[in-house]
Design an enzyme around this catalytic site. Structure first.
Site, mmCIF file in Angstrom:
data_model
loop_
_atom_site.group_PDB
_atom_site.id
_atom_site.type_symbol
_atom_site.label_atom_id
_atom_site.label_comp_id
_atom_site.label_asym_id
_atom_site.label_seq_id
_atom_site.Cartn_x
_atom_site.Cartn_y
_atom_site.Cartn_z
ATOM 1 N N GLU A 47 0.824 -1.213 0.000
ATOM 2 C CA GLU A 47 0.000 0.000 0.000
ATOM 3 C C GLU A 47 0.857 1.261 0.000
ATOM 4 O O GLU A 47 0.532 2.238 -0.670
ATOM 5 C CB GLU A 47 -0.964 0.001 1.196
ATOM 6 C CG GLU A 47 -2.097 -1.006 1.080
ATOM 7 C CD GLU A 47 -2.996 -0.763 -0.127
ATOM 8 O OE1 GLU A 47 -3.016 0.354 -0.660
ATOM 9 O OE2 GLU A 47 -3.669 -1.708 -0.560
ATOM 10 N N TYR A 129 -5.479 6.724 4.765
ATOM 11 C CA TYR A 129 -5.742 5.719 3.735
ATOM 12 C C TYR A 129 -5.046 4.400 4.064
ATOM 13 O O TYR A 129 -5.670 3.328 4.067
ATOM 14 C CB TYR A 129 -5.302 6.213 2.345
ATOM 15 C CG TYR A 129 -5.247 5.061 1.388
ATOM 16 C CD1 TYR A 129 -6.426 4.558 0.845
ATOM 17 C CD2 TYR A 129 -4.052 4.398 1.113
ATOM 18 C CE1 TYR A 129 -6.408 3.440 0.031
ATOM 19 C CE2 TYR A 129 -4.021 3.283 0.310
ATOM 20 C CZ TYR A 129 -5.203 2.807 -0.231
ATOM 21 O OH TYR A 129 -5.187 1.693 -1.010
ATOM 22 N N ASP A 147 -9.081 5.460 -2.000
ATOM 23 C CA ASP A 147 -7.927 5.913 -2.781
ATOM 24 C C ASP A 147 -8.452 6.575 -4.058
ATOM 25 O O ASP A 147 -9.662 6.798 -4.202
ATOM 26 C CB ASP A 147 -6.972 4.750 -3.081
ATOM 27 C CG ASP A 147 -7.564 3.734 -4.050
ATOM 28 O OD1 ASP A 147 -8.762 3.867 -4.407
ATOM 29 O OD2 ASP A 147 -6.851 2.816 -4.460
ATOM 30 N N CYS A 206 -18.090 0.425 -19.233
ATOM 31 C CA CYS A 206 -19.372 0.316 -18.531
ATOM 32 C C CYS A 206 -20.120 -0.958 -18.927
ATOM 33 O O CYS A 206 -20.855 -1.533 -18.114
ATOM 34 C CB CYS A 206 -20.225 1.547 -18.795
ATOM 35 S SG CYS A 206 -19.441 3.071 -18.217
ATOM 36 N N CYS A 215 -25.526 2.786 -11.569
ATOM 37 C CA CYS A 215 -24.581 3.894 -11.719
ATOM 38 C C CYS A 215 -25.261 5.129 -12.329
ATOM 39 O O CYS A 215 -25.737 5.100 -13.466
ATOM 40 C CB CYS A 215 -23.418 3.447 -12.599
ATOM 41 S SG CYS A 215 -22.229 4.760 -12.888
HETATM 42 FE FE1 SF4 Z 1 -19.274 2.803 -15.911
HETATM 43 FE FE2 SF4 Z 1 -20.418 3.521 -13.636
HETATM 44 FE FE3 SF4 Z 1 -19.353 1.112 -13.855
HETATM 45 FE FE4 SF4 Z 1 -17.778 3.226 -13.758
HETATM 46 S S1 SF4 Z 1 -19.138 2.488 -12.121
HETATM 47 S S2 SF4 Z 1 -17.594 1.529 -15.210
HETATM 48 S S3 SF4 Z 1 -18.996 4.736 -14.847
HETATM 49 S S4 SF4 Z 1 -21.077 1.896 -15.020
#
Ligand code: SF4
Length: 354
Positions: A47, A129, A147, A206, A215
């Protein structure tokens, strides 16, 4: 918090942990999902190293360190100069000094890392952290580990409009809400892996993301707009000069002062540049100085254009402090990146004409 939020946040953790069980990265400091936790020394060391650079860059350093110093007691007993030289190229030498201070504090306290976030935080150089990461990953404690990867993922999951760094308290609160009671270490590593391999800074994948249904940035069609960046400030541009002093196949190297830029590292003598001021431009001794060229380097808070001057001398001890180092073994001197660039430039010019 509304009841529907609780379900949503629980769902984040369950979905992400299911993804992690299949897609966890295989890293030399890690335990596989479901295995007993890894050695706290290895978690802490990785880390600290990872705070400055990428996983790919850290792996060979981690292997070299754990081969040379397999336990925290071995590292505590190590020679400072050897550790600094082994750290060369990882950046932020203050961290290497803190690494040693922390290893020695743990060794003096009986050789075991404490298992709570609060007690870990008392060790030299362990910031919020690292303490949270070691508590979660090595000891299975519930700790909120944030992080840069986690910052990015959380900013996108919730489409946070506030720019960094002002958004950090909100990111932390949201990361806290989605961190589960059980498997907090796996959850932290799952967030890190998602950020490193799927929710990347550029071109996030995504379509391969387990959290795409939840998301907000994905739903808005603009994942790369998050986290919102602050307006950029230009870094100060500094200038300085380094001196390649040569005699009988060797070059004169100095040890930089323990505190300050590149503290404790071997280096070429220079004209005293720093983050706050340019170098004085004064040569350290009378000689037939020849210009080898210039190297540039970008530090965290400033950029540096470093002129490199070369000269051959006859004096056995040209400066009050330093040592002769064989030029053919210059790569083994553990020079920090800036001075390694300057040395390569000086060597590339061939023999100094006298
Ligand atoms: Fe895409 Fe959201 Fe997944 Fe990130 S968290 S890869 S922005 S769907």
């Amino acid at each position: 918090m509304r009841a529907s939020d609780v379900t949503l946040y629980d769902d984040f953790a369950a979905v992400l942990l299911g993804w992690y069980d299949v897609h966890a990265r295989d890293l030399p400091w890690r335990a596989r999902p479901g295995d007993p936790p890894p050695d706290p020394y290895r978690v802490w060391l990785s880390e600290v190293m990872l705070q400055q650079t990428t996983v790919a860059a850290v792996v060979p350093y981690f292997r070299r360190f754990t081969h040379a110093w397999p336990s925290v007691a071995d590292l505590a007993a190590a020679d400072d100069g050897e550790v600094m030289a082994a750290w060369a190229g990882l950046g932020y030498y203050a961290r290497a000094r803190n690494l040693l201070a922390c290893a020695r504090a743990v060794a003096e306290g009986g050789g075991a890392f404490p298992d709570s976030e609060g007690a870990l935080r008392q060790l030299p150089g362990l910031g919020a952290y690292t303490a949270a990461a070691v508590a979660a990953i090595a000891f299975g404690q519930r700790a909120v580990v944030v992080d840069a990867n986690v910052e990015r993922v959380v900013s996108r999951l919730f489409a946070l409009a506030q720019p960094l760094p002002g958004a950090r308290p909100a990111i932390r609160r949201l990361a806290d809400r989605i961190t589960p009671e059980a498997r907090a270490g796996d959850f932290a590593q799952a967030m890190m892996d998602l950020g490193a391999t799927v929710c990347t800074a550029r071109s996030p994948r995504c379509g391969a993301c387990p959290l795409s249904r939840q998301c907000a940035a994905f739903a808005a069609g603009s994942p790369e707009a998050f986290p919102v960046k602050p307006a950029r400030k230009a870094k100060p541009a500094r200038t300085g000069t380094a001196f390649w002093i040569e005699h009988d196949g060797a070059v004169w190297l100095v040890r930089r002062a323990g505190r300050g830029m590149l503290g404790g590292m071997r280096a070429l003598p220079d004209d005293g540049w720093s983050a706050r001021c340019d170098g004085a431009g004064m040569v350290p001794l009378a000689a037939d100085w020849q210009r080898a060229g210039q190297v540039s380097h970008v530090f965290t808070h400033f950029s540096l254009a470093l002129d490199v001057l070369r000269a051959k001398v006859t004096a056995a001890q040209p400066l009050a402090e330093g040592e002769w180092w064989p030029i053919e073994r210059i790569e083994e001197a553990g020079l920090p990146t800036l001075f390694a660039k300057a040395a390569r430039l000086a060597c590339a010019q061939g023999d100094i004409v006298t």
